[in-house]
Design an enzyme around this catalytic site. Structure first.
Site, PDB file in Angstrom:
ATOM      1  CB  SER A 163       5.677  -1.772  18.235  1.00 23.11           C
ATOM      2  OG  SER A 163       6.057  -0.700  18.417  1.00 23.11           O
ATOM      3  CE  LYS A 181       7.627   2.487  12.175  1.00 23.56           C
ATOM      4  NZ  LYS A 181       6.656   3.442  12.960  1.00 23.56           N
ATOM      5  N   GLY A 206       2.527  -6.834  13.392  1.00 26.16           N
ATOM      6  CA  GLY A 206       1.743  -5.768  12.598  1.00 26.16           C
ATOM      7  C   GLY A 206       1.157  -6.475  11.312  1.00 26.16           C
ATOM      8  CB  SER A 207      -0.611  -5.554   8.402  1.00 19.61           C
ATOM      9  OG  SER A 207       0.217  -4.576   7.995  1.00 19.61           O
ATOM     10  CB  THR A 208       0.114 -10.629   6.682  1.00 17.32           C
ATOM     11  OG1 THR A 208      -0.599 -11.137   7.723  1.00 17.32           O
ATOM     12  CG2 THR A 208       0.881 -11.660   5.763  1.00 17.32           C
ATOM     13  CB  VAL A 255       3.761  -4.228   6.979  1.00 14.46           C
ATOM     14  CG1 VAL A 255       5.045  -3.477   7.396  1.00 14.46           C
ATOM     15  CG2 VAL A 255       2.851  -3.241   6.478  1.00 14.46           C
ATOM     16  CD  GLU A 294       4.618 -13.883  16.528  1.00 15.94           C
ATOM     17  OE1 GLU A 294       3.505 -14.536  15.999  1.00 15.94           O
ATOM     18  OE2 GLU A 294       5.582 -14.595  16.762  1.00 15.94           O
ATOM     19  CB  CYS A 313      -3.694  -9.859  16.208  1.00  9.04           C
ATOM     20  SG  CYS A 313      -2.856 -10.289  17.877  1.00  9.04           S
ATOM     21  CD  GLU A 362      -5.725  -8.661  10.585  1.00 12.97           C
ATOM     22  OE1 GLU A 362      -4.862  -8.107   9.897  1.00 12.97           O
ATOM     23  OE2 GLU A 362      -5.255  -8.987  11.626  1.00 12.97           O
TER      24      GLU A 362
HETATM   25  P1  NAD Z   1       0.784  -2.172  10.377  1.00 16.56           P
HETATM   26  O1  NAD Z   1       1.207  -3.339   9.643  1.00 16.56           O
HETATM   27  O2  NAD Z   1       0.123  -1.025   9.743  1.00 16.56           O
HETATM   28  O3  NAD Z   1       2.129  -1.340  11.314  1.00 16.56           O
HETATM   29  C1  NAD Z   1       2.868  -2.120  11.965  1.00 16.56           C
HETATM   30  C2  NAD Z   1       4.033  -1.213  12.394  1.00 16.56           C
HETATM   31  O4  NAD Z   1       4.749  -1.252  11.029  1.00 16.56           O
HETATM   32  C3  NAD Z   1       3.954   0.120  12.466  1.00 16.56           C
HETATM   33  O5  NAD Z   1       5.036   0.717  13.389  1.00 16.56           O
HETATM   34  C4  NAD Z   1       4.057   0.962  11.229  1.00 16.56           C
HETATM   35  O6  NAD Z   1       4.546   2.249  11.261  1.00 16.56           O
HETATM   36  C5  NAD Z   1       4.889   0.152  10.463  1.00 16.56           C
HETATM   37  N1  NAD Z   1       4.836   0.068   9.011  1.00 16.56           N
HETATM   38  C6  NAD Z   1       3.792   0.104   8.429  1.00 16.56           C
HETATM   39  N2  NAD Z   1       3.915   0.267   6.999  1.00 16.56           N
HETATM   40  C7  NAD Z   1       5.072  -0.156   6.849  1.00 16.56           C
HETATM   41  C8  NAD Z   1       6.046   0.017   5.733  1.00 16.56           C
HETATM   42  N3  NAD Z   1       5.283  -0.040   4.452  1.00 16.56           N
HETATM   43  N4  NAD Z   1       7.278  -0.281   5.780  1.00 16.56           N
HETATM   44  C9  NAD Z   1       7.870  -0.124   7.095  1.00 16.56           C
HETATM   45  N5  NAD Z   1       6.994  -0.076   8.242  1.00 16.56           N
HETATM   46  C10 NAD Z   1       5.786  -0.002   8.298  1.00 16.56           C
HETATM   47  O7  NAD Z   1      -0.098  -2.841  11.645  1.00 16.56           O
HETATM   48  P2  NAD Z   1      -1.155  -2.039  12.691  1.00 16.56           P
HETATM   49  O8  NAD Z   1      -2.299  -1.366  11.949  1.00 16.56           O
HETATM   50  O9  NAD Z   1      -0.008  -0.988  13.459  1.00 16.56           O
HETATM   51  O10 NAD Z   1      -1.566  -3.159  13.551  1.00 16.56           O
HETATM   52  C11 NAD Z   1      -2.529  -4.021  13.236  1.00 16.56           C
HETATM   53  C12 NAD Z   1      -1.822  -5.253  12.508  1.00 16.56           C
HETATM   54  O11 NAD Z   1      -1.095  -5.975  13.476  1.00 16.56           O
HETATM   55  C13 NAD Z   1      -3.010  -6.437  12.158  1.00 16.56           C
HETATM   56  O12 NAD Z   1      -2.831  -7.000  11.086  1.00 16.56           O
HETATM   57  C14 NAD Z   1      -2.970  -7.453  13.556  1.00 16.56           C
HETATM   58  O13 NAD Z   1      -3.669  -8.454  13.112  1.00 16.56           O
HETATM   59  C15 NAD Z   1      -1.528  -7.402  13.512  1.00 16.56           C
HETATM   60  N6  NAD Z   1      -1.091  -7.976  15.214  1.00 16.56           N
HETATM   61  C16 NAD Z   1      -0.714  -9.025  15.262  1.00 16.56           C
HETATM   62  C17 NAD Z   1      -0.339  -9.296  16.594  1.00 16.56           C
HETATM   63  C18 NAD Z   1       0.351 -10.805  16.581  1.00 16.56           C
HETATM   64  O14 NAD Z   1       0.631 -11.091  17.790  1.00 16.56           O
HETATM   65  N7  NAD Z   1      -0.004 -11.836  15.660  1.00 16.56           N
HETATM   66  C19 NAD Z   1      -0.531  -8.535  17.379  1.00 16.56           C
HETATM   67  C20 NAD Z   1      -0.871  -7.066  17.507  1.00 16.56           C
HETATM   68  C21 NAD Z   1      -1.289  -6.764  16.074  1.00 16.56           C
END
Ligand code: NAD
Length: 542
Positions: free
Chosen positions: A186, A211, A264-266, A268, A292, A326, A424
């Site tokens: 998440s 996680k 999370g982000s695209t 990742v 997502e 997001c 973004e």
């Molecule tokens: P993030 O991608 O940095 O992290 C998301 C999760 O992935 C976290 O738990 C993080 O610890 C884990 N993570 C990060 N890098 C990783 C890697 N290399 N390997 C394995 N796990 C990894 O995102 P964030 O900063 O927490 O959230 C923001 C992003 O999430 C934005 O891009 C936003 O648009 C997106 N988001 C999308 C939605 C949706 O519904 N589409 C909703 C909320 C957030």
């Protein structure tokens, strides 16, 4: 003992106002003070046990980054393996438990949160993720409650989808849990996503390794405690924190990995997908992959639109929660005729937005989540300051001396493909492109093609023909499409959420479409009078 239960009729949890003098405000203020004055030791939770490895990281308030509110323990490879084993050990009992018992756990989560747990989760979300009270209330209270009230209802509907039966035959559909564990990962920005990603697969009978994001550990730990308080058996959801890359590498190489529930982000998500592809030979079953991801959400304004409505949509859509949604509006296309009257008030009201600590309820915006986000956002602002293709109309000040504060910023791009119109940024930065009024059709093309994402978007217009045309022309540009409203604030049960293209698999969080991903149907045919002769009539001689 037997019966076919129906779930309580779902309804959206009302959003409390926290007006001066209200009971909810007094309770929340007291909880904020209590949580700000202690440091919570945040363990891993594996098989119902709290595990402390002693290898910790600090959880701080983004608006006062010197202030520690939690210390979270990191999982090493042994703990990750234990979490997988705990999920496996819990699987049989949980997945074969009567569905109404599983659902009851999550309905209880909803009701505990609508009542006594509300201040606790809201305060942790405010302090740990720097959300003002309203942003916390719609997230860590209402959205979680809605996810599980509606989730229960959709689960009942799903289980009720049964096939036809021919004469002498009874056909049944059984919606099994996946054969293995679900890995839930998440993001920091919504406590509700932290609850939904592990909670929904668990509701459907799966066991989960979860996680959370490192910067949301405090509120997410309380979510885990809430699951336990509601009676979730040990091992159904196992919470691990720490090195995301190492944890993920270990989990995605397990033969029992059966599904990914990611937000999370695209980039990742892409890396997860790649690893899963590389490991395909390892898995017992084809894993379900639900992700997502990012967005570059638009507001497209037609000359026939109401400028006051456009102004409010930009202010709320781009700057609430510092643009860290997001769905946050981050590019707007405004006709030149309207810009003349809109620019002044928009700049003036943006400059007047109050910013500061979440405990001061008069602040509309707070800090961005961490140092990395702060540096990334500042870089885009500096680029705009130095570029001939852009101009900063308001904001741009960044100050990390006490907290990670970035003033709400509006950039005017002189080119529609200027970088802040495409990337973004995930911060309080809105880029505006002013187009000539007679170029609406070209503008719709820009909206559709400027970024790789397709999450949310809004069209503002009064002319009905224009609205109809935009809805059709932008059919693939957004999974959540708004007409004369800001593109944020989707409500469970009302606007199922998710986008396509680089924004994710569009499995619509908070809807039956998402629930379907966490079950594997078995068709059962029972013949009441089994044939006893293999020969068909056509085999007979004429
Ligand atoms: P993030 O991608 O940095 O992290 C998301 C999760 O992935 C976290 O738990 C993080 O610890 C884990 N993570 C990060 N890098 C990783 C890697 N290399 N390997 C394995 N796990 C990894 O995102 P964030 O900063 O927490 O959230 C923001 C992003 O999430 C934005 O891009 C936003 O648009 C997106 N988001 C999308 C939605 C949706 O519904 N589409 C909703 C909320 C957030």
């Amino acid at each position: 003992m037997s019966g076919i239960p129906t779930t309580p009729a779902p309804f959206n949890e009302p959003v409390l106002e926290y007006a001066p003098g209200s009971l909810e405000r007094a309770e929340l203020k007291a909880e904020l003070e209590a949580q700000a004055s202690r440091i919570v030791d945040i363990p891993l939770v594996i098989g119902g046990e709290e595990i402390r490895t002693g290898d910790t990281f600090d959880v701080v308030m983004p608006h006062a980054h010197g202030h520690v509110i939690g210390r979270a323990h990191r999982a090493g490879p042994d703990e990750v393996d234990r979490a997988v084993a705990a999920a496996a050990a819990a699987h049989h009992e949980w997945s074969t438990m009567r569905w109404e018992d599983r659902i009851a756990v999550f309905l209880k989560v909803a009701e505990l949160l609508a009542g006594p747990w509300r201040p606790k989760l809201n305060a942790a979300t405010m302090l740990g993720q720097s959300k003002n009270v309203r942003q916390a209330e719609i997230d860590s209270a209402c959205e979680i409650v809605d996810f599980f009230r509606f989730g229960a209802h959709f689960a009942e509907q799903l289980y009720s989808m049964q096939p036809l039966s021919d004469e002498g035959i009874w056909n049944r559909a059984e919606y099994r849990a996946l054969e293995g564990f679900v890995y839930a990962v998440s993001p920091f920005n919504f406590t509700a996503i932290g609850a939904n990603l592990p909670g929904t697969p668990a509701m459907m009978g799966n066991t989960v390794v979860w996680k959370p994001a490192h910067s949301a550990m405090l509120s997410n730990y309380y979510v885990m405690k809430l699951f336990e308080e509601a009676g979730l058996p040990p091992g159904v959801i196992n919470m691990v924190a720490g090195d995301a890359v190492a944890i993920t590498g270990r989990l995605l190489s397990q033969p029992s990995f059966a599904g990914l529930h990611f937000t999370g982000s695209t980039d990742v998500f892409d890396s997860f997908w790649k690893t899963i592809g590389e490991n395909m030979g390892t898995y017992r079953t084809y894993p379900r992959i639900v992700g997502e991801t990012g967005g570059k959400d638009f507001i497209a304004v037609h000359p026939s639109a109401d400028p006051a409505a456009v102004k409010t949509a930009i202010l709320r859509g781009a700057f609430e929660y510092q643009g860290q949604k997001c769905s946050a509006a981050s590019r707007a296309y405004i006709p030149a005729s309207m810009w003349k009257e809109l620019e002044g008030p928009l700049v003036e009201e943006t400059a007047a937005l109050t910013m500061g600590d979440v405990r001061d309820f008069t602040n509309f915006v707070n800090a961005v989540i961490d140092e990395r986000a702060f540096a990334k956002i500042r870089k885009y602002i500096e680029d705009a300051r130095d570029s001939d293709d852009a101009e900063i109309l308001v904001g741009g000040e960044c100050d990390d001396s006490k907290g990670w504060f970035v003033r709400p910023t509006i950039i005017r791009a002189k080119r529609p493909d200027y970088i802040s119109m495409c990337d973004e940024i995930f911060g309080p930065v809105m880029t505006v492109y002013v187009y000539e009024d007679d170029r609406w059709e070209e503008t719709l093309e820009l909206v559709d093609s400027t970024s790789p994402y397709a999450l949310t978007g809004a069209v503002f217009a009064r002319d009905r023909r224009v609205i109809r045309h935009a809805v059709d022309r932008l059919a693939q540009a957004a999974g959540n499409f708004y007409i004369n409203d800001k593109p944020t604030g989707a409500v469970v049960g009302q606007q199922p959420f998710g986008g396509s293209r680089a924004s994710g698999t569009n499995d619509k969080a908070g809807s039956m479409m998402n629930l379907l991903r966490w079950v594997s149907a078995r068709s059962i045919k029972e013949n009441f009078v089994s044939p006893v002769d293999y020969r068909y009539p056509f085999l007979d001689e004429a």
